[in-house]
Scaffold this active site. Structure first.
Site, PDB file in Angstrom:
ATOM      1  N   HIS A   1       0.849  -1.202   0.000  1.00  0.00           N
ATOM      2  CA  HIS A   1       0.000   0.000   0.000  1.00  0.00           C
ATOM      3  C   HIS A   1       0.877   1.242   0.000  1.00  0.00           C
ATOM      4  O   HIS A   1       2.082   1.157   0.168  1.00  0.00           O
ATOM      5  CB  HIS A   1      -1.005  -0.018   1.156  1.00  0.00           C
ATOM      6  CG  HIS A   1      -0.402   0.120   2.527  1.00  0.00           C
ATOM      7  ND1 HIS A   1       0.426  -0.828   3.079  1.00  0.00           N
ATOM      8  CD2 HIS A   1      -0.506   1.097   3.470  1.00  0.00           C
ATOM      9  CE1 HIS A   1       0.797  -0.447   4.295  1.00  0.00           C
ATOM     10  NE2 HIS A   1       0.250   0.723   4.554  1.00  0.00           N
TER      11      HIS A   1
ATOM     12  N   HIS B   1       1.383   4.002   1.887  1.00  0.00           N
ATOM     13  CA  HIS B   1       1.906   4.795   3.007  1.00  0.00           C
ATOM     14  C   HIS B   1       3.430   4.944   2.935  1.00  0.00           C
ATOM     15  O   HIS B   1       4.146   4.022   2.544  1.00  0.00           O
ATOM     16  CB  HIS B   1       1.488   4.179   4.349  1.00  0.00           C
ATOM     17  CG  HIS B   1       0.035   4.415   4.653  1.00  0.00           C
ATOM     18  ND1 HIS B   1      -0.672   3.656   5.555  1.00  0.00           N
ATOM     19  CD2 HIS B   1      -0.834   5.333   4.162  1.00  0.00           C
ATOM     20  CE1 HIS B   1      -1.930   4.100   5.607  1.00  0.00           C
ATOM     21  NE2 HIS B   1      -2.051   5.115   4.767  1.00  0.00           N
TER      22      HIS B   1
ATOM     23  N   ASP C   1       5.826   4.970   5.079  1.00  0.00           N
ATOM     24  CA  ASP C   1       6.734   4.053   5.775  1.00  0.00           C
ATOM     25  C   ASP C   1       6.863   2.709   5.048  1.00  0.00           C
ATOM     26  O   ASP C   1       7.613   1.835   5.480  1.00  0.00           O
ATOM     27  CB  ASP C   1       6.310   3.852   7.252  1.00  0.00           C
ATOM     28  CG  ASP C   1       4.941   3.212   7.407  1.00  0.00           C
ATOM     29  OD1 ASP C   1       3.994   3.658   6.737  1.00  0.00           O
ATOM     30  OD2 ASP C   1       4.821   2.258   8.208  1.00  0.00           O
ATOM     31  N   HIS C   2       6.151   2.569   3.922  1.00  0.00           N
ATOM     32  CA  HIS C   2       6.250   1.351   3.102  1.00  0.00           C
ATOM     33  C   HIS C   2       6.839   1.645   1.724  1.00  0.00           C
ATOM     34  O   HIS C   2       7.144   0.715   0.984  1.00  0.00           O
ATOM     35  CB  HIS C   2       4.870   0.708   2.948  1.00  0.00           C
ATOM     36  CG  HIS C   2       4.274   0.288   4.255  1.00  0.00           C
ATOM     37  ND1 HIS C   2       4.092  -1.015   4.612  1.00  0.00           N
ATOM     38  CD2 HIS C   2       3.865   1.031   5.326  1.00  0.00           C
ATOM     39  CE1 HIS C   2       3.586  -1.075   5.852  1.00  0.00           C
ATOM     40  NE2 HIS C   2       3.438   0.162   6.295  1.00  0.00           N
TER      41      HIS C   2
ATOM     42  N   HIS D   1      -7.399  -0.913   5.490  1.00  0.00           N
ATOM     43  CA  HIS D   1      -6.395   0.026   6.008  1.00  0.00           C
ATOM     44  C   HIS D   1      -6.223   1.162   4.990  1.00  0.00           C
ATOM     45  O   HIS D   1      -6.292   2.339   5.335  1.00  0.00           O
ATOM     46  CB  HIS D   1      -5.098  -0.728   6.242  1.00  0.00           C
ATOM     47  CG  HIS D   1      -3.948   0.116   6.704  1.00  0.00           C
ATOM     48  ND1 HIS D   1      -3.920   0.695   7.952  1.00  0.00           N
ATOM     49  CD2 HIS D   1      -2.794   0.476   6.088  1.00  0.00           C
ATOM     50  CE1 HIS D   1      -2.775   1.378   8.078  1.00  0.00           C
ATOM     51  NE2 HIS D   1      -2.088   1.266   6.966  1.00  0.00           N
TER      52      HIS D   1
ATOM     53  N   ASP E   1      -0.016  -3.774   6.278  1.00  0.00           N
ATOM     54  CA  ASP E   1      -0.677  -3.262   7.483  1.00  0.00           C
ATOM     55  C   ASP E   1      -2.129  -3.749   7.578  1.00  0.00           C
ATOM     56  O   ASP E   1      -2.986  -3.059   8.130  1.00  0.00           O
ATOM     57  CB  ASP E   1      -0.668  -1.726   7.489  1.00  0.00           C
ATOM     58  CG  ASP E   1       0.720  -1.153   7.768  1.00  0.00           C
ATOM     59  OD1 ASP E   1       1.657  -1.941   8.012  1.00  0.00           O
ATOM     60  OD2 ASP E   1       0.867   0.084   7.726  1.00  0.00           O
TER      61      ASP E   1
ATOM     62  N   HIS F   1       4.827  -4.544  10.672  1.00  0.00           N
ATOM     63  CA  HIS F   1       5.182  -3.859  11.931  1.00  0.00           C
ATOM     64  C   HIS F   1       5.293  -4.847  13.091  1.00  0.00           C
ATOM     65  O   HIS F   1       4.548  -5.831  13.153  1.00  0.00           O
ATOM     66  CB  HIS F   1       4.120  -2.808  12.315  1.00  0.00           C
ATOM     67  CG  HIS F   1       4.085  -1.624  11.404  1.00  0.00           C
ATOM     68  ND1 HIS F   1       4.851  -0.495  11.615  1.00  0.00           N
ATOM     69  CD2 HIS F   1       3.386  -1.394  10.273  1.00  0.00           C
ATOM     70  CE1 HIS F   1       4.603   0.390  10.654  1.00  0.00           C
ATOM     71  NE2 HIS F   1       3.716  -0.132   9.815  1.00  0.00           N
TER      72      HIS F   1
HETATM   73 ZN   LIG Z   1       2.899   0.828   8.168  1.00  0.00          ZN
HETATM   74 ZN   LIG Z   2      -0.049   1.759   6.456  1.00  0.00          ZN
END
Ligand SMILES: [Zn+2]
Ligand SMILES: [Zn+2]
Length: 257
Positions: A53, A55, A57-58, A109, A131, A169
């Site tokens: 996805h 985001h 942090d990915h 998410h 996530d 995570h």
């Molecule tokens: Zn994440």
């Molecule tokens: Zn995420």
């Protein structure tokens, strides 16, 4: 095939899979972490990146990694990433050195979130679920509805029980604190909590975890069980069916301290 969780930021894992020659990584939020591993393993070439996805942090390391390695990026067909990618969705397959990654749509998410599952010769299967599914928990609903997330988790729960679940995570201990509050009589959950506490005290990841374990301990996969649905109903009287119970459970977790 060797599966390695590379820690990034405070609690992310960038999963790396390699066969001593070729590597793929999943959700590289930080390119430097992956480049450092590649520098220490000069015989292994990164040629593929899977993204679940959009985001940051990915996806934050995508540009860096593509520039340094020329790796090809496969990601959600319905989402925009910081770099051009080959869009995949439910029913598609990503072929990689003899493996076939099945793409599964798991909205909730984010609206276009996908997961990747593959059978690994002479090993148990692997699921990269970003996530969506965490050990003992599930992702927050930023773009999707509880009904979508419940449906997405049902899709993952239908995979073979020996599947190694690889979330993005290390949220396990905080998720289990909530799980124990909801599902307090669950002996498998207490035992799993003890085992994970010990792993974290030793600085070890709690992941991957088998899908069978998740089915026994994760309240978000057990929201239809009597134990979990009764606890949710006691917390929120509006929980009357599968979807409203799941929604109330997710809200309860958001507020849980
Ligand atoms: Zn994440
Ligand atoms: Zn995420």
């Amino acid at each position: 095939m060797k599966l390695i969780p590379l820690p990034a930021f405070t609690d992310n894992y960038i999963w790396l899979l390699h066969d001593d020659h070729h590597a793929l990584v999943v959700d590289p939020g930080d390119g430097a972490v992956v480049l450092a591993w590649l520098a220490q393993n000069p015989l292994v070439q990164l040629d593929t990146i899977l993204v679940t996805h959009h985001h940051a942090d990915h996806t934050g390391g995508l540009a860096d990694l593509c520039m340094h390695t020329g790796a090809r990026v496969h990601g959600p067909a319905m989402e925009i990433l910081p770099i051009a990618h080959s869009g995949v969705q439910q029913g598609d397959h990503v072929h990689w050195h003899g493996l076939s990654w099945h793409v599964i749509d798991v909205p909730g998410h984010t609206a276009g979130h996908i997961a990747f599952w593959a059978q690994i010769p002479e090993q148990v299967p692997i699921l990269f679920c970003g996530d969506t599914l965490f050990s003992g928990g599930c992702g927050r609903l930023f773009e999707g509805t509880p009904a979508q997330m419940l449906d997405s988790l049902d899709r993952l729960a239908a995979l073979p029980g020996d599947t190694r679940v690889c979330p993005a995570h290390e949220y396990t201990l905080s998720n289990l604190k909530f799980a124990l509050a909801v599902d307090s009589e669950n002996a498998a959950l207490s035992a799993y909590h003890r085992a994970c506490t010990q792993l974290r005290q030793q600085g070890q990841p709690t992941l991957p975890v088998s899908l069978l374990t998740e089915q026994a301990i994760n309240p978000f996969l057990r929201s239809r069980s009597h134990a979990v649905s009764a606890a949710v109903k006691q917390h929120d009287a509006l929980a009357v069916d599968d979807v409203t119970t799941f929604a109330a459970l997710r809200t309860w977790k958001n507020e849980f301290k």
